[in-house]
Design a protein around this motif. Structure first.
Motif, PDB file in Angstrom:
ATOM      1  N   GLY A   8     -19.110  16.338 -36.475  1.00 48.52           N
ATOM      2  CA  GLY A   8     -19.177  14.877 -36.309  1.00 48.52           C
ATOM      3  C   GLY A   8     -19.110  14.391 -34.864  1.00 48.52           C
ATOM      4  N   ALA A   9     -18.887  15.323 -33.907  1.00 54.77           N
ATOM      5  CA  ALA A   9     -18.949  14.927 -32.491  1.00 54.77           C
ATOM      6  C   ALA A   9     -20.300  15.315 -31.897  1.00 54.77           C
ATOM      7  CB  ALA A   9     -17.821  15.596 -31.701  1.00 54.77           C
ATOM      8  N   GLY A  10     -21.149  15.872 -32.722  1.00 50.11           N
ATOM      9  CA  GLY A  10     -22.477  16.275 -32.252  1.00 50.11           C
ATOM     10  C   GLY A  10     -23.451  15.115 -32.276  1.00 50.11           C
ATOM     11  N   PHE A  11     -24.659  15.443 -31.970  1.00 51.93           N
ATOM     12  CA  PHE A  11     -25.708  14.421 -31.847  1.00 51.93           C
ATOM     13  C   PHE A  11     -25.889  13.645 -33.168  1.00 51.93           C
ATOM     14  CE2 PHE A  11     -30.550  14.331 -32.317  1.00 51.93           C
ATOM     15  CZ  PHE A  11     -30.644  13.000 -31.961  1.00 51.93           C
ATOM     16  N   GLY A  13     -24.224  14.075 -36.130  1.00 55.46           N
ATOM     17  CA  GLY A  13     -22.958  13.777 -36.791  1.00 55.46           C
ATOM     18  C   GLY A  13     -22.273  12.546 -36.235  1.00 55.46           C
ATOM     19  N   SER A  14     -22.348  12.336 -34.926  1.00 51.94           N
ATOM     20  CA  SER A  14     -21.657  11.180 -34.336  1.00 51.94           C
ATOM     21  C   SER A  14     -22.356   9.875 -34.706  1.00 51.94           C
ATOM     22  CB  SER A  14     -21.543  11.321 -32.815  1.00 51.94           C
ATOM     23  OG  SER A  14     -22.818  11.361 -32.222  1.00 51.94           O
ATOM     24  N   HIS A  15     -23.682   9.913 -34.821  1.00 53.02           N
ATOM     25  CA  HIS A  15     -24.395   8.706 -35.297  1.00 53.02           C
ATOM     26  C   HIS A  15     -24.028   8.419 -36.754  1.00 53.02           C
ATOM     27  CE1 HIS A  15     -27.145   7.668 -31.989  1.00 53.02           C
ATOM     28  NE2 HIS A  15     -27.193   8.966 -31.725  1.00 53.02           N
ATOM     29  N   ASN A  40     -19.078  11.217 -27.642  1.00 52.27           N
ATOM     30  CA  ASN A  40     -20.097  10.801 -28.615  1.00 52.27           C
ATOM     31  C   ASN A  40     -19.502   9.958 -29.735  1.00 52.27           C
ATOM     32  OD1 ASN A  40     -22.232  12.094 -27.421  1.00 52.27           O
ATOM     33  ND2 ASN A  40     -22.199  13.887 -28.766  1.00 52.27           N
ATOM     34  N   ILE A  41     -18.211  10.148 -29.986  1.00 50.46           N
ATOM     35  CA  ILE A  41     -17.595   9.453 -31.118  1.00 50.46           C
ATOM     36  C   ILE A  41     -17.282   8.024 -30.696  1.00 50.46           C
ATOM     37  CG2 ILE A  41     -15.695   9.480 -32.795  1.00 50.46           C
ATOM     38  CD1 ILE A  41     -15.459  12.505 -32.284  1.00 50.46           C
ATOM     39  N   ALA A  42     -18.048   7.097 -31.267  1.00 49.10           N
ATOM     40  CA  ALA A  42     -17.960   5.699 -30.825  1.00 49.10           C
ATOM     41  C   ALA A  42     -16.656   5.042 -31.271  1.00 49.10           C
ATOM     42  CB  ALA A  42     -19.157   4.919 -31.360  1.00 49.10           C
ATOM     43  N   THR A  48     -10.338  10.170 -38.030  1.00 50.00           N
ATOM     44  CA  THR A  48      -9.387  11.264 -37.845  1.00 50.00           C
ATOM     45  C   THR A  48     -10.183  12.437 -37.304  1.00 50.00           C
ATOM     46  OG1 THR A  48      -8.195  10.463 -39.764  1.00 50.00           O
ATOM     47  CG2 THR A  48      -7.688  12.708 -39.034  1.00 50.00           C
ATOM     48  N   PHE A  49      -9.756  12.943 -36.130  1.00 53.21           N
ATOM     49  CA  PHE A  49     -10.531  13.998 -35.473  1.00 53.21           C
ATOM     50  C   PHE A  49      -9.733  15.292 -35.367  1.00 53.21           C
ATOM     51  CE2 PHE A  49     -11.550  16.421 -31.655  1.00 53.21           C
ATOM     52  CZ  PHE A  49     -12.876  16.731 -31.921  1.00 53.21           C
ATOM     53  N   TYR A  50     -10.344  16.409 -35.739  1.00 53.67           N
ATOM     54  CA  TYR A  50      -9.728  17.724 -35.557  1.00 53.67           C
ATOM     55  C   TYR A  50     -10.644  18.593 -34.712  1.00 53.67           C
ATOM     56  CZ  TYR A  50      -6.806  16.437 -39.547  1.00 53.67           C
ATOM     57  OH  TYR A  50      -5.944  15.795 -40.402  1.00 53.67           O
ATOM     58  N   GLN A  51     -10.127  19.083 -33.591  1.00 55.65           N
ATOM     59  CA  GLN A  51     -10.924  20.023 -32.788  1.00 55.65           C
ATOM     60  C   GLN A  51     -10.727  21.422 -33.351  1.00 55.65           C
ATOM     61  OE1 GLN A  51     -10.436  19.955 -28.522  1.00 55.65           O
ATOM     62  NE2 GLN A  51     -11.805  21.708 -28.252  1.00 55.65           N
ATOM     63  N   ARG A  52     -11.532  21.763 -34.317  1.00 53.13           N
ATOM     64  CA  ARG A  52     -11.430  23.051 -35.005  1.00 53.13           C
ATOM     65  C   ARG A  52     -12.818  23.577 -35.316  1.00 53.13           C
ATOM     66  NH1 ARG A  52      -6.381  25.361 -36.517  1.00 53.13           N
ATOM     67  NH2 ARG A  52      -4.836  23.726 -36.308  1.00 53.13           N
ATOM     68  N   SER A  53     -12.891  24.892 -35.469  1.00 60.09           N
ATOM     69  CA  SER A  53     -14.146  25.503 -35.901  1.00 60.09           C
ATOM     70  C   SER A  53     -14.191  25.501 -37.425  1.00 60.09           C
ATOM     71  CB  SER A  53     -14.201  26.939 -35.391  1.00 60.09           C
ATOM     72  OG  SER A  53     -15.180  27.656 -36.109  1.00 60.09           O
ATOM     73  N   VAL A  54     -15.389  25.372 -37.963  1.00 66.40           N
ATOM     74  CA  VAL A  54     -15.538  25.468 -39.422  1.00 66.40           C
ATOM     75  C   VAL A  54     -15.273  26.898 -39.900  1.00 66.40           C
ATOM     76  CG1 VAL A  54     -17.069  23.500 -39.808  1.00 66.40           C
ATOM     77  CG2 VAL A  54     -18.060  25.709 -39.133  1.00 66.40           C
ATOM     78  N   CYS A  55     -15.196  27.832 -38.946  1.00 70.52           N
ATOM     79  CA  CYS A  55     -14.879  29.224 -39.299  1.00 70.52           C
ATOM     80  C   CYS A  55     -13.362  29.454 -39.351  1.00 70.52           C
ATOM     81  CB  CYS A  55     -15.501  30.181 -38.295  1.00 70.52           C
ATOM     82  SG  CYS A  55     -17.291  30.106 -38.295  1.00 70.52           S
ATOM     83  N   ASP A  56     -12.577  28.442 -39.044  1.00 69.93           N
ATOM     84  CA  ASP A  56     -11.125  28.535 -39.179  1.00 69.93           C
ATOM     85  C   ASP A  56     -10.809  28.224 -40.645  1.00 69.93           C
ATOM     86  OD1 ASP A  56      -8.407  28.175 -39.203  1.00 69.93           O
ATOM     87  OD2 ASP A  56      -8.331  27.058 -37.311  1.00 69.93           O
TER      88      ASP A  56
END
Ligand code: UD2
Length: 307
Positions: A8-11, A13-15, A40-42, A48-56
């Motif tokens: 969701g912080a990507g191109f 996803g953020s839109h 990117n997150i307006a 609610t934001f989590y800086q995590r990998s989807v592989c976690d």
């Protein structure tokens, strides 16, 4: 409405996050910021934001269990064909294993969700010269990226059919617009061209410019995804594109007129795994009620005005 967006912080996803927040949704974002950016997150205060990998997986399981999400958008990915050729194993983990892991957890734990969307890709159709490419066209993945997108795309369908999970896939064609990160050589071609036009830099064109793509503006993509998630009733697949075939040379010409600048071009050999022709049959998406609002010229103008 509670929504989870991975990537969701990507191109794209953020839109999507911005559009859903505006509609009053409670949005949770998982992004490891490998490609995405916090800026990117307006609406940082409203998500609610989590800086995590989807592989976690431990983290993802906990989130899926307590999140009570109505809708899940799996957008996190190694998003580039060329990057996947350099990193096939990581691509596999992020682009397909992580999807299977989440689907399996949702199934095993009987987690209730209204619809789960996965961002598949036009890359699955590969270099079949028969165009336009419909959802039933031949599948010929040419790169690790395409193989993994197709794998996850089929797992989504199988989990729909076998276990009745409400899954759906979108096969994105070439998405462009503001916030597409131009910093990496693996970024979308229009973000790289925009950057070259702004900075007066030389653009490296791989091939002779006759390769074609079906470009769709990111706002159209967001509307299409939301419509698909809310309206689709089966575990199916939708092409998400404009249905217009343009060569790279044509696109450059249109963009030069809008920007009133000339692009300096360096012609190089075609890229490995590159597709020659790509254009979608979008009748399934249109039948759902979707109509694209952005022509290529209008989208490029909006993009140019945003930089
Ligand atoms: C796009 C998507 C990919 C996948 C695929 C589906 C991006 C970044 N990638 O790959 O995720 O969904 O579509 O088919 O959106 N090019 C240049 N110079 C550059 C960069 C690109 O000439 O500096 C060429 C490239 O060789 C290709 C075309 O432009 O022929 C488009 O390249 P791209 O990387 O934007 O996208 P594509 O179609 O490979």
């Amino acid at each position: 409405m509670k929504v989870l967006i991975t990537g969701g912080a990507g191109f794209i996803g953020s839109h999507l996050a911005h559009s859903l927040v505006k509609r009053g949704a409670e949005v949770t974002i998982v992004d490891d910021l490998s490609m995405g950016r916090l800026s990117n997150i307006a609406d940082m205060a409203q998500v609610t934001f989590y800086q995590r990998s989807v592989c976690d997986y431990e983290f993802m399981h906990g989130l899926l269990k307590r999140g009570k999400f109505d809708y899940i958008y799996f957008l996190a990915a190694i998003a580039s064909v060329a990057d996947s050729i350099k990193r096939p194993w990581e691509t596999h983990q992020v682009n397909s294993e992580a999807i299977l892991n989440s689907l399996e957890f949702i199934r095993r734990e009987h987690i209730k969700v209204k619809r789960i969307l996965f961002s598949s890709s036009a890359a699955v159709y590969g270099d079949d010269l028969q165009v336009p490419k419909g959802e039933g066209s031949a599948i010929r993945p040419l790169s690790p990226y395409a193989i993994d997108k197709f794998l996850a795309d089929r797992y989504m369908a199988a989990y729909g059919k076998l276990y009745h999970l409400p899954t759906v896939c979108v096969r994105f064609f070439n998405v462009y617009g503001p916030k597409q990160n131009p910093q990496s050589p693996y970024s979308g071609v229009l973000s790289i061209i925009t950057n070259c036009l702004v900075k007066g830099r030389q653009f490296k064109l791989y091939g002779d410019g006759t390769q074609t793509r079906d470009f769709i503006f990111v706002e159209d993509v967001v509307r299409a995804m939301i419509m698909i998630v809310e309206k689709s009733t089966a575990s199916t697949v939708f092409n998400v594109a404009n249905g217009q075939e343009n060569s790279l040379a044509e696109v450059i010409q249109v963009y030069e007129k809008i920007a009133r600048r000339t692009l300096k071009i360096d012609y190089l050999a075609p890229r490995a795994g590159d597709i020659k022709r790509s254009v979608a049959d979008v009748s399934r998406l249109n039948d759902l009620g979707f109509k694209s609002r952005w022509t290529l010229a209008a989208g490029l103008e909006a993009y140019w005005n945003s930089v």
